[in-house]
Scaffold this motif. Structure first.
Motif, PDB file in Angstrom:
ATOM      1  N   THR A 166       1.497  -7.981 -47.446  1.00  0.00           N
ATOM      2  CA  THR A 166       1.360  -8.511 -46.085  1.00  0.00           C
ATOM      3  C   THR A 166       2.515  -9.447 -45.767  1.00  0.00           C
ATOM      4  O   THR A 166       3.078  -9.398 -44.668  1.00  0.00           O
ATOM      5  N   PHE A 167       2.866 -10.294 -46.717  1.00  0.00           N
ATOM      6  CA  PHE A 167       3.982 -11.222 -46.546  1.00  0.00           C
ATOM      7  C   PHE A 167       5.283 -10.463 -46.297  1.00  0.00           C
ATOM      8  O   PHE A 167       6.031 -10.768 -45.362  1.00  0.00           O
ATOM      9  N   ALA A 168       5.544  -9.435 -47.114  1.00  0.00           N
ATOM     10  CA  ALA A 168       6.770  -8.640 -46.967  1.00  0.00           C
ATOM     11  C   ALA A 168       6.786  -7.902 -45.628  1.00  0.00           C
ATOM     12  O   ALA A 168       7.828  -7.836 -44.963  1.00  0.00           O
ATOM     13  N   GLN A 169       5.651  -7.369 -45.210  1.00  0.00           N
ATOM     14  CA  GLN A 169       5.583  -6.659 -43.932  1.00  0.00           C
ATOM     15  C   GLN A 169       5.837  -7.612 -42.765  1.00  0.00           C
ATOM     16  O   GLN A 169       6.487  -7.241 -41.786  1.00  0.00           O
ATOM     17  N   ARG A 170       5.336  -8.842 -42.877  1.00  0.00           N
ATOM     18  CA  ARG A 170       5.566  -9.836 -41.821  1.00  0.00           C
ATOM     19  C   ARG A 170       7.056 -10.145 -41.702  1.00  0.00           C
ATOM     20  O   ARG A 170       7.604 -10.235 -40.595  1.00  0.00           O
TER      21      ARG A 170
ATOM     22  N   PRO B 229      16.500  -8.702 -43.313  1.00  0.00           N
ATOM     23  CA  PRO B 229      17.097  -7.653 -44.150  1.00  0.00           C
ATOM     24  C   PRO B 229      16.313  -7.472 -45.449  1.00  0.00           C
ATOM     25  O   PRO B 229      15.641  -8.388 -45.921  1.00  0.00           O
ATOM     26  N   HIS B 230      16.445  -6.288 -46.040  1.00  0.00           N
ATOM     27  CA  HIS B 230      15.704  -5.940 -47.253  1.00  0.00           C
ATOM     28  C   HIS B 230      15.933  -6.940 -48.385  1.00  0.00           C
ATOM     29  O   HIS B 230      14.995  -7.344 -49.079  1.00  0.00           O
ATOM     30  N   LYS B 231      17.170  -7.357 -48.584  1.00  0.00           N
ATOM     31  CA  LYS B 231      17.477  -8.291 -49.678  1.00  0.00           C
ATOM     32  C   LYS B 231      16.817  -9.646 -49.459  1.00  0.00           C
ATOM     33  O   LYS B 231      16.343 -10.271 -50.408  1.00  0.00           O
ATOM     34  N   VAL B 232      16.758 -10.087 -48.224  1.00  0.00           N
ATOM     35  CA  VAL B 232      16.095 -11.357 -47.903  1.00  0.00           C
ATOM     36  C   VAL B 232      14.599 -11.242 -48.196  1.00  0.00           C
ATOM     37  O   VAL B 232      13.989 -12.157 -48.761  1.00  0.00           O
TER      38      VAL B 232
END
Length: 164
Positions: A122-126, A133-136
């Motif tokens: 959920t955190f990553a999707q937010r 960006p993906h790396k962030v």
């Protein structure tokens, strides 16, 4: 000639596989032999996305979990954003320093966590929805994973099942 190289490759692969298995068994025996280390390993294993390699690396490379703050844990792993400011100039934040080998393992765990751990997913999707960006995103999830691991070790509690 090609058969000879194939045989050498197979022999070398077999040798390396046996050596890796023995090292993994030795790591497991070492963790089991120490009660506090074993309890810490059980706490770390309770978090979705932390496998045996992540647990072993956290124990080996960061023996301080639970004795430091989350910010210190992130800094030790090199996942804390470092400001590149000077006077009125505000530079870009970037991660740096820390224990590089642990940081690499935490990035791998973060990739797994961002897909399989409900809280971190959920955190990553937010973050993704916010256009990061993906790396962030991977860095933020890895940092959160280290912070969670440190907090669980501090409280000596396993990841709560209602979060899974």
């Amino acid at each position: 000639m090609d058969d000879q190289f194939a045989d050498m490759d197979a022999n070398l692969k077999g040798l390396l596989d046996r050596q890796i298995a023995e090292i993994e068994a030795q790591i497991k025996r070492t963790i089991i032999s120490d009660d506090e280390m074993f309890q810490t390993a059980e706490i770390l294993r309770s978090v979705s996305a932390t496998g045996s390699v992540t647990v072993a690396m956290l124990i080996a490379e960061m023996p301080e979990p639970g004795q430091i703050t989350g910010e210190q844990a992130a800094a030790l792993t090199g996942l804390a954003p470092i400001a590149h400011d000077s006077g009125a100039l505000r530079g870009k934040r970037a991660i740096a320093g820390g224990r590089r080998s642990l940081r690499h393992v935490m990035f791998q765990a973060a990739l797994v966590a961002s897909h399989h751990n409900p809280i971190l997913k959920t955190f990553a999707q937010r973050l993704q929805t916010a256009g990061k960006p993906h790396k962030v995103i991977a860095t933020a999830v890895a940092r959160k994973l280290v912070t969670i691991a440190n907090a669980l070790c501090k409280s000596r509690q396993k990841w709560a099942s209602q979060q899974d």
